[in-house]
Scaffold this active site. Structure first.
Site, PDB file in Angstrom:
ATOM      1  N   CYS A  79       3.413  -2.885   4.018  1.00 58.92           N
ATOM      2  CA  CYS A  79       2.545  -1.760   4.384  1.00 58.92           C
ATOM      3  C   CYS A  79       3.306  -0.954   5.426  1.00 58.92           C
ATOM      4  CB  CYS A  79       1.170  -2.228   4.856  1.00 58.92           C
ATOM      5  SG  CYS A  79       1.136  -3.185   6.369  1.00 58.92           S
TER       6      CYS A  79
ATOM      7  N   THR B 120       3.237  -0.887   8.759  1.00 58.94           N
ATOM      8  CA  THR B 120       3.750  -1.703   9.865  1.00 58.94           C
ATOM      9  C   THR B 120       3.999  -3.158   9.477  1.00 58.94           C
ATOM     10  OG1 THR B 120       1.509  -2.268  10.511  1.00 58.94           O
ATOM     11  CG2 THR B 120       2.494  -0.320  11.569  1.00 58.94           C
TER      12      THR B 120
ATOM     13  N   HIS C 180      11.221 -23.558   9.040  1.00 62.03           N
ATOM     14  CA  HIS C 180      10.290 -24.263   9.931  1.00 62.03           C
ATOM     15  C   HIS C 180       8.830 -24.127   9.522  1.00 62.03           C
ATOM     16  CE1 HIS C 180      13.185 -24.546  13.641  1.00 62.03           C
ATOM     17  NE2 HIS C 180      13.750 -24.920  12.507  1.00 62.03           N
TER      18      HIS C 180
ATOM     19  N   ASP D 289       0.874  -1.179   0.000  1.00 59.29           N
ATOM     20  CA  ASP D 289       0.000   0.000   0.000  1.00 59.29           C
ATOM     21  C   ASP D 289       0.912   1.230   0.000  1.00 59.29           C
ATOM     22  OD1 ASP D 289       0.908   0.339   2.591  1.00 59.29           O
ATOM     23  OD2 ASP D 289      -1.072   0.311   3.532  1.00 59.29           O
TER      24      ASP D 289
ATOM     25  N   HIS E 137       8.618 -30.547  10.434  1.00 53.92           N
ATOM     26  CA  HIS E 137       7.952 -29.253  10.215  1.00 53.92           C
ATOM     27  C   HIS E 137       6.769 -29.401   9.261  1.00 53.92           C
ATOM     28  CE1 HIS E 137      11.154 -27.509  12.501  1.00 53.92           C
ATOM     29  NE2 HIS E 137      12.056 -28.002  11.662  1.00 53.92           N
TER      30      HIS E 137
HETATM   31  C1  RB5 Z   1      -1.718   3.022   6.263  1.00 52.14           C
HETATM   32  O1  RB5 Z   1      -1.754   4.274   6.838  1.00 52.14           O
HETATM   33  C2  RB5 Z   1      -1.374   1.969   7.309  1.00 52.14           C
HETATM   34  O2  RB5 Z   1      -2.459   1.797   8.169  1.00 52.14           O
HETATM   35  C3  RB5 Z   1      -1.009   0.672   6.649  1.00 52.14           C
HETATM   36  O3  RB5 Z   1       0.084   0.872   5.808  1.00 52.14           O
HETATM   37  C4  RB5 Z   1      -0.589  -0.460   7.565  1.00 52.14           C
HETATM   38  O4  RB5 Z   1       0.381  -0.037   8.467  1.00 52.14           O
HETATM   39  C5  RB5 Z   1      -1.698  -1.206   8.189  1.00 52.14           C
HETATM   40  O5  RB5 Z   1      -1.467  -2.190   8.898  1.00 52.14           O
END
Ligand code: RB5
Length: 141
Positions: free
Chosen positions: A65, A67, A98, A8, A133
């Protein structure tokens, strides 16, 4: 190996670096977007990468993304997908050996470029160990 790669907007810049890096490693990349820093919804990109893996169009996938959490939650809703959210190379290596992870998730706002590319290289170069595994994976597949 053919690798589907998607992000994203939160992972866009790291995803672009990863695509170039995978090319340098000689990997075949299918880029599914996004294509700019404009806001998009991460489940849509997760679906594109996971579909490529589930259908066999690609051998594995990488999702980025902000996080890595949203992508990993979305990807692991697909039965055939074993998505691993990694912040360092050891976990990435173990997720292959694993857990036979077939999707790697990264947080573009969490880790630096050097660590991210180290994770990617380790992940694509590590084989599944099989044996006990596989038996464990069979327990929930
Ligand atoms: C986008 O702002 C953010 O929420 C997305 O990139 C991600 O971190 C969601 O888990």
């Amino acid at each position: 190996m053919k690798i589907a790669v998607g992000s994203d907007h939160g992972g866009f810049e790291l995803k672009e670096l990863i695509i170039r890096f995978l090319g340098e490693l000689g990997q075949d990349v299918e880029s599914v977007g996004c294509h700019s820093l404009d806001s998009v919804d991460y489940p849509d990109l997760a679906e594109k990468v996971c579909t490529a893996v589930r259908t066999g169009a690609c051998d594995c996938g990488i999702l980025v993304c902000g996080t890595g959490i949203g992508m990993s939650i979305a990807a692991n809703r697909y039965k055939e997908i074993r998505a691993a959210l990694c912040h360092e190379a050891f976990t990435a290596k173990m997720s292959r050996e694993h857990n036979n992870s077939n999707v790697l998730c990264l947080g573009g706002r969490v880790i630096g470029t050097e660590i991210a590319l180290d994770i990617v290289k380790t992940w694509v170069e590590t084989e599944f160990a099989g044996g006990r595994h596989q038996r464990r994976l069979d327990m929930f597949s």
